[in-house]
Design a protein around this motif. Structure first.
Motif, PDB file in Angstrom:
ATOM      1  N   LYS A 285       0.813  -1.219   0.000  1.00 49.99           N
ATOM      2  CA  LYS A 285       0.000   0.000   0.000  1.00 49.99           C
ATOM      3  C   LYS A 285       0.846   1.268   0.000  1.00 49.99           C
ATOM      4  O   LYS A 285       0.307   2.372  -0.108  1.00 49.99           O
ATOM      5  CB  LYS A 285      -0.928   0.010   1.223  1.00 49.99           C
ATOM      6  CG  LYS A 285      -1.958  -1.099   1.244  1.00 49.99           C
ATOM      7  CD  LYS A 285      -2.871  -0.974   2.455  1.00 49.99           C
ATOM      8  CE  LYS A 285      -3.888  -2.100   2.519  1.00 49.99           C
ATOM      9  NZ  LYS A 285      -4.801  -1.962   3.694  1.00 49.99           N
ATOM     10  N   ASN A 286       2.154   1.114   0.128  1.00 50.24           N
ATOM     11  CA  ASN A 286       3.038   2.278   0.208  1.00 50.24           C
ATOM     12  C   ASN A 286       3.753   2.591  -1.092  1.00 50.24           C
ATOM     13  O   ASN A 286       4.642   3.443  -1.107  1.00 50.24           O
ATOM     14  CB  ASN A 286       4.084   2.067   1.310  1.00 50.24           C
ATOM     15  CG  ASN A 286       3.862   2.993   2.485  1.00 50.24           C
ATOM     16  OD1 ASN A 286       3.093   3.947   2.401  1.00 50.24           O
ATOM     17  ND2 ASN A 286       4.545   2.723   3.574  1.00 50.24           N
ATOM     18  N   VAL A 287       3.402   1.932  -2.172  1.00 52.97           N
ATOM     19  CA  VAL A 287       4.102   2.207  -3.415  1.00 52.97           C
ATOM     20  C   VAL A 287       3.839   3.658  -3.829  1.00 52.97           C
ATOM     21  O   VAL A 287       2.696   4.115  -3.877  1.00 52.97           O
ATOM     22  CB  VAL A 287       3.669   1.233  -4.524  1.00 52.97           C
ATOM     23  CG1 VAL A 287       2.179   1.331  -4.819  1.00 52.97           C
ATOM     24  CG2 VAL A 287       4.494   1.465  -5.778  1.00 52.97           C
ATOM     25  N   PRO A 288       4.889   4.446  -4.085  1.00 53.37           N
ATOM     26  CA  PRO A 288       4.683   5.860  -4.432  1.00 53.37           C
ATOM     27  C   PRO A 288       4.070   6.009  -5.820  1.00 53.37           C
ATOM     28  O   PRO A 288       4.459   5.309  -6.760  1.00 53.37           O
ATOM     29  CB  PRO A 288       6.094   6.447  -4.373  1.00 53.37           C
ATOM     30  CG  PRO A 288       7.009   5.289  -4.551  1.00 53.37           C
ATOM     31  CD  PRO A 288       6.316   4.095  -3.986  1.00 53.37           C
TER      32      PRO A 288
ATOM     33  N   LEU B 189       9.322  -0.757   1.420  1.00 50.69           N
ATOM     34  CA  LEU B 189       8.208   0.172   1.611  1.00 50.69           C
ATOM     35  C   LEU B 189       7.629   0.183   3.025  1.00 50.69           C
ATOM     36  O   LEU B 189       6.571   0.785   3.245  1.00 50.69           O
ATOM     37  CB  LEU B 189       7.099  -0.091   0.583  1.00 50.69           C
ATOM     38  CG  LEU B 189       7.533   0.063  -0.882  1.00 50.69           C
ATOM     39  CD1 LEU B 189       6.378  -0.290  -1.827  1.00 50.69           C
ATOM     40  CD2 LEU B 189       8.026   1.471  -1.161  1.00 50.69           C
ATOM     41  N   SER B 190       8.277  -0.430   4.004  1.00 55.18           N
ATOM     42  CA  SER B 190       7.875  -0.234   5.395  1.00 55.18           C
ATOM     43  C   SER B 190       8.570   1.005   5.929  1.00 55.18           C
ATOM     44  O   SER B 190       9.563   1.476   5.361  1.00 55.18           O
ATOM     45  CB  SER B 190       8.257  -1.445   6.237  1.00 55.18           C
ATOM     46  OG  SER B 190       9.661  -1.635   6.227  1.00 55.18           O
TER      47      SER B 190
ATOM     48  N   GLN C  51      -0.614  -4.655  -9.822  1.00 59.31           N
ATOM     49  CA  GLN C  51      -0.822  -4.223 -11.188  1.00 59.31           C
ATOM     50  C   GLN C  51      -0.454  -2.743 -11.330  1.00 59.31           C
ATOM     51  O   GLN C  51      -0.583  -1.963 -10.406  1.00 59.31           O
ATOM     52  CB  GLN C  51      -2.276  -4.450 -11.605  1.00 59.31           C
ATOM     53  CG  GLN C  51      -2.700  -5.901 -11.509  1.00 59.31           C
ATOM     54  CD  GLN C  51      -1.759  -6.838 -12.259  1.00 59.31           C
ATOM     55  OE1 GLN C  51      -1.575  -6.701 -13.462  1.00 59.31           O
ATOM     56  NE2 GLN C  51      -1.165  -7.772 -11.541  1.00 59.31           N
ATOM     57  N   ASP C  52      -0.001  -2.376 -12.507  1.00 59.49           N
ATOM     58  CA  ASP C  52       0.433  -1.002 -12.774  1.00 59.49           C
ATOM     59  C   ASP C  52       1.401  -0.538 -11.692  1.00 59.49           C
ATOM     60  O   ASP C  52       1.295   0.557 -11.149  1.00 59.49           O
ATOM     61  CB  ASP C  52      -0.780  -0.065 -12.835  1.00 59.49           C
ATOM     62  CG  ASP C  52      -0.405   1.308 -13.389  1.00 59.49           C
ATOM     63  OD1 ASP C  52       0.585   1.386 -14.149  1.00 59.49           O
ATOM     64  OD2 ASP C  52      -1.077   2.289 -13.031  1.00 59.49           O
ATOM     65  N   TRP C  53       2.364  -1.395 -11.389  1.00 58.27           N
ATOM     66  CA  TRP C  53       3.314  -1.112 -10.300  1.00 58.27           C
ATOM     67  C   TRP C  53       4.268   0.016 -10.684  1.00 58.27           C
ATOM     68  O   TRP C  53       4.537   0.258 -11.865  1.00 58.27           O
ATOM     69  CB  TRP C  53       4.096  -2.387  -9.970  1.00 58.27           C
ATOM     70  CG  TRP C  53       4.965  -2.285  -8.756  1.00 58.27           C
ATOM     71  CD1 TRP C  53       6.311  -2.114  -8.728  1.00 58.27           C
ATOM     72  CD2 TRP C  53       4.544  -2.343  -7.400  1.00 58.27           C
ATOM     73  NE1 TRP C  53       6.766  -2.064  -7.434  1.00 58.27           N
ATOM     74  CE2 TRP C  53       5.691  -2.206  -6.590  1.00 58.27           C
ATOM     75  CE3 TRP C  53       3.306  -2.500  -6.765  1.00 58.27           C
ATOM     76  CZ2 TRP C  53       5.653  -2.214  -5.205  1.00 58.27           C
ATOM     77  CZ3 TRP C  53       3.259  -2.518  -5.384  1.00 58.27           C
ATOM     78  CH2 TRP C  53       4.410  -2.370  -4.618  1.00 58.27           C
ATOM     79  N   TYR C  54       4.734   0.667  -9.681  1.00 62.91           N
ATOM     80  CA  TYR C  54       5.756   1.711  -9.799  1.00 62.91           C
ATOM     81  C   TYR C  54       6.918   1.261 -10.685  1.00 62.91           C
ATOM     82  O   TYR C  54       7.418   0.152 -10.561  1.00 62.91           O
ATOM     83  CB  TYR C  54       6.221   1.987  -8.371  1.00 62.91           C
ATOM     84  CG  TYR C  54       7.519   2.698  -8.158  1.00 62.91           C
ATOM     85  CD1 TYR C  54       7.532   4.053  -7.856  1.00 62.91           C
ATOM     86  CD2 TYR C  54       8.733   2.022  -8.190  1.00 62.91           C
ATOM     87  CE1 TYR C  54       8.720   4.705  -7.592  1.00 62.91           C
ATOM     88  CE2 TYR C  54       9.920   2.664  -7.933  1.00 62.91           C
ATOM     89  CZ  TYR C  54       9.905   4.011  -7.644  1.00 62.91           C
ATOM     90  OH  TYR C  54      11.077   4.645  -7.378  1.00 62.91           O
TER      91      TYR C  54
ATOM     92  N   LYS D  62       4.273  11.735  -0.004  1.00 62.02           N
ATOM     93  CA  LYS D  62       3.376  11.157   0.999  1.00 62.02           C
ATOM     94  C   LYS D  62       3.519   9.632   1.024  1.00 62.02           C
ATOM     95  O   LYS D  62       3.684   8.991  -0.014  1.00 62.02           O
ATOM     96  CB  LYS D  62       1.928  11.535   0.686  1.00 62.02           C
ATOM     97  CG  LYS D  62       1.640  13.027   0.783  1.00 62.02           C
ATOM     98  CD  LYS D  62       0.181  13.325   0.447  1.00 62.02           C
ATOM     99  CE  LYS D  62      -0.110  14.816   0.541  1.00 62.02           C
ATOM    100  NZ  LYS D  62      -1.524  15.126   0.183  1.00 62.02           N
ATOM    101  N   TYR D  63       3.461   9.082   2.208  1.00 58.90           N
ATOM    102  CA  TYR D  63       3.470   7.633   2.364  1.00 58.90           C
ATOM    103  C   TYR D  63       2.797   7.282   3.676  1.00 58.90           C
ATOM    104  O   TYR D  63       2.649   8.129   4.567  1.00 58.90           O
ATOM    105  CB  TYR D  63       4.895   7.071   2.326  1.00 58.90           C
ATOM    106  CG  TYR D  63       5.778   7.511   3.469  1.00 58.90           C
ATOM    107  CD1 TYR D  63       5.899   6.743   4.618  1.00 58.90           C
ATOM    108  CD2 TYR D  63       6.487   8.709   3.395  1.00 58.90           C
ATOM    109  CE1 TYR D  63       6.706   7.145   5.671  1.00 58.90           C
ATOM    110  CE2 TYR D  63       7.296   9.124   4.440  1.00 58.90           C
ATOM    111  CZ  TYR D  63       7.399   8.342   5.571  1.00 58.90           C
ATOM    112  OH  TYR D  63       8.192   8.759   6.617  1.00 58.90           O
TER     113      TYR D  63
END
Length: 767
Positions: free
Chosen positions: A497-500, A530-531, A591-594, A506-507
């Motif tokens: 959930k933290n992928v920019p 991403l933690s 999907q549609d990852w950074y 913001k994160y």
């Protein structure tokens, strides 16, 4: 580093444009814990045992095992990765083996300094060739060769034949050669020796051997190789006995001193080496011209003896920025009958507490005593091994449904006896926390350090749907090592959930990915992205954090209220977020990852360089950091009231207006540290101190400092100086006054452009 990353990205795109396809069969063996003949650092968990059905490999050395071994590797790769184990015996190979990414070929290794039975022996019955490839073993990314002894039966000292490399890495990331002996290799280990094959993070540990031409040769690294416990010596073949055609020791030593180069290092960025030993070679340590960059790196405990040339550095092959960049060596002995140290270039070479036997040639070689020999490193630091009880998680591996309860149930069962809880390859969704009981290890698929590769993710991946503090302020850490000697290894953890998604910075703040809450806990060979915090060790003793990689928003490693914590060969780099094979999954969150081309705009500039303090130590003692590195940080180390030793550290891509080391109270010693900023821009300073902190610095180098403490003289007395360093030493007060005035003016000139500078360096303006 930006250019290096771009080059590496292009190469990886080429290498992964054509996915690997193998003719594979489903593995019919069940995973099992191996009862080894020889002592091992950790439990060996095999997905395939080569001598068992359906492979039934011959372990007497009579039959050719090449096709059988390749088939087993391919089957393991197709199943998502894992370990192919070769029990004690002899295995004849007549052609090279490709160790696919995420696969480890592992044997039962006897240290050759403890005996000459050797355990698992590879008989390299291959054709002689003076080409460097194809190698006997070609190793992919997040893959490795462990516990193998290699012997070439057709090699003799009276008629030396050329052969390609025994082990070879051709690009990719995080390949490993560990616990391997090469009795009589012509060429030992080669990495990126062919054009356009940039690699990252090659791991070499416990490599011993006799080499007739080249020992270890490494080129074209864009991100931090590490090496530890390397021994190059003619004794390994000479003492092998008649079974292995062992030659006369004097004749062999005469040959290697005339023909062998122990270690060759080319265009490597930031390598960190410790306990390196080379004897009886023509060149002990040779630096060479690469195709993409130049060398810069560190050595701790470097011993080169009985060589013609100890350390040979041709002009122009080592990087230099100003007066303080190049090669750092702390502790050791360099001996050369013709030249001990030959380094005529413009780079700086720092030799602290290094005994020199022979002629030294070079204008920028700084030798000093420094007293660093009192720092003795435990190069065989280990964690407690769990009992040989295996529990296999039976849960959804598609990443679509919650598996945290199923994993916890298996952990609870294992807690009754101790042992290993194995998570087979796949994606595991965690919607709640899990707790690892005492004497239990939670393990994934690998056998070596692991991370996703460009275009490919195999092994064991945990998708963290839990631990976001905006959703649950009272959330527990995602994984808690909840009892003595609890551990986690070979698992990739992704806080999805933290992928920019933009440049906002913001994160979501999260709980730690892994929290150790008891003595003797360990985290080895994992990847966390991403933690907020990757690994938190709190109020515990005797902890080990080793060979973990990833990218955390605020700190990768936090040590608080602890005693005797050992950090070794961990690395953070934001590229761990963008390089993966998520496109091959149907998991909605992936999907549609950074994409990696958004690294700087979405991740490095707005988040990591504003927030990430790589290592944080508080109220702790006996903390040792060896070979740890970060790219793209706010600060490398923030230490409060802690006694620590940092050896072979580095920070690249850091903000130029931030201190690298922030020390408040306590007692901190730093040996061999390198710092660079974005695109090698001029930086303000390396460290700041407060609260009566005690600090000692040895061999600190940085790209272009405006305010420079001249740390290469930080702990050196007049009696320890060479003649050429005497004048700069006594002029330090003048130098500091001039640079202090200079930095004041420079900062005033820049404060309109970068107002945040005044917040950090307010004392300069008040000077």
């Amino acid at each position: 580093m930006k250019k290096a990353a771009a080059a590496f990205l292009v190469i990886c795109m080429i290498l992964t444009a054509f996915p690997v396809t193998v003719n594979a069969e489903k593995i019919t063996q069940e995973p099992k814990i191996i009862q080894t003949v020889y002592e091992t650092e950790d439990i060996i968990l095999a997905d395939i045992v080569l001598t068992e059905a359906p492979y039934n490999a011959d372990s007497t050395g009579k039959a050719d095992c090449s096709d059988i071994l390749q088939r087993a590797v391919d089957d393991c790769y197709a199943a998502g990765g894992g370990t192919v184990f070769l029990p004690v015996g002899s295995y004849r190979l007549t052609k090279g083996i490709i160790i696919r990414s995420f696969v480890t070929v592992c044997g039962d290794w006897q240290n050759p300094d403890e005996g000459t039975d050797y355990g698992t022996v590879i008989i390299a019955d291959v054709e002689s060739s003076d080409n460097i490839t194809p190698a006997l073993f070609t190793i992919g990314g997040s893959a490795g060769a462990i516990g193998l002894t290699v012997w070439y039966p057709n090699q003799t000292i009276d008629n030396v034949k050329p052969y390609p490399y025994t082990f070879y890495v051709n690009g990719l990331m995080l390949s490993t050669v560990k616990n391997c002996t090469m009795l009589n290799s012509y060429r030992g280990v080669g990495v990126s020796c062919e054009p356009n094959s940039t690699h990252e993070m090659f791991e070499a540990e416990n490599i011993k051997g006799t080499f007739l031409s080249e020992g270890i040769t490494v080129y074209d690294c864009s991100d931090v190789d590490t090496g530890k416990n390397i021994f190059v010596s003619p004794k390994y073949w000479a003492e092998a006995g008649g079974k292995f055609n062992a030659p006369d020791k004097k004749e062999l030593r005469k040959y290697t001193k005339k023909n062998t180069t122990g270690i060759t290092l080319g265009d490597l960025e930031w390598p960190e080496y410790a306990n390196i030993n080379v004897e009886s070679c023509k060149y002990g340590l040779l630096f060479a011209q690469g195709e993409r960059n130049k060398f810069t790196g560190s050595f701790f405990d470097l011993y080169i003896t009985e060589c013609q040339y100890g350390m040979y550095v041709p002009e122009g092959v080592v990087q230099n920025f100003g007066d303080d960049w190049g090669i750092s060596v702390c502790n050791g002995h360099i001996e050369g009958s013709k030249k001990a140290v030959y380094d005529p270039g413009k780079n700086t070479t720092l030799l602290t507490n290094v005994k020199i036997s022979g002629i030294v040639v070079g204008k920028h070689i700084h030798r000093q005593n420094g007293g660093t020999d009192k720092y003795v490193v435990d190069y065989n630091r280990r964690h407690a091994k769990p009992d040989s009880n295996l529990y296999i998680v039976n849960a959804d591996t598609t990443g679509m449904t919650d598996t945290s309860e199923a994993v916890q149930s298996t952990l609870d069962e294992a807690g009754k006896t101790g042992g290993v809880v194995y998570m087979p390859a796949g994606y595991y969704r965690f919607c709640g926390p899990v707790f690892v009981p005492a004497n239990v290890e939670l393990r994934g698929v690998s056998g070596t350090p692991t991370r996703s590769q460009m275009g490919e993710t195999k092994g064991t991946t945990v998708l963290a749907m839990y631990g976001y503090l905006d959703e649950n302020p009272d959330a527990k850490p995602l994984i808690t090592l909840n009892g003595e000697n609890a551990g986690i290894s070979e698992i990739k953890i992704n806080f999805v959930k933290n992928v920019p998604r933009d440049e906002s910075g913001k994160y979501k703040k999260t709980t730690p990915a892994v929290c150790a809450a008891a003595d003797g806990c360990y985290a080895v060979n994992n990847c966390v992205i991403l933690s907020s915090v990757g690994f938190e060790f709190k109020n515990c003793k005797n902890g080990l954090i080793k060979k973990n990689v990833g990218c955390c928003m605020e700190s990768m490693i936090s040590v608080d209220g602890c005693d005797d914590i050992y950090l070794e060969e961990n690395l953070q780099n934001g590229n761990a977020v963008g390089r993966n094979g998520y496109a091959d999954t149907d998991i909605p969150e992936l999907q549609d990852w950074y994409r990696e081309n958004n690294n700087w705009a979405y991740l490095f500039n707005p988040i990591l360089k504003q927030n990430c303090d790589y290592l944080t130590f508080k109220d702790s003692k006996n903390v040792v950091s060896l070979n740890n590195f970060i790219y793209g940080a706010h600060r490398y180390l923030v230490s409060e009231n802690t006694q620590s030793v940092v050896i072979n550290g580095g920070s690249d891509g850091q903000r130029k207006d931030r201190y690298t080391l922030n020390i408040s109270g306590g007692d901190t010693t730093v040996m061999n540290f390198q710092r660079s900023t974005d695109n090698s821009l001029r930086a303000w300073s390396i460290y700041e101190t407060g609260n009566n902190a005690k600090i000692k610095f040895y061999n600190i180098t940085s790209v272009y400092l405006v305010y420079f403490e001249h740390t290469k003289f930080e702990n050196v007395s007049l009696s320890e100086l060479t003649a050429k360093d005497f004048i700069p030493y006594i002029l330090q007060p003048v130098f500091r006054l001039v640079t202090r005035v200079g930095v004041k003016k420079t900062m005033k000139d820049n404060v309109k452009k970068e107002p945040q500078i005044k917040e950090v360096f307010g004392d300069v303006f008040d000077y």
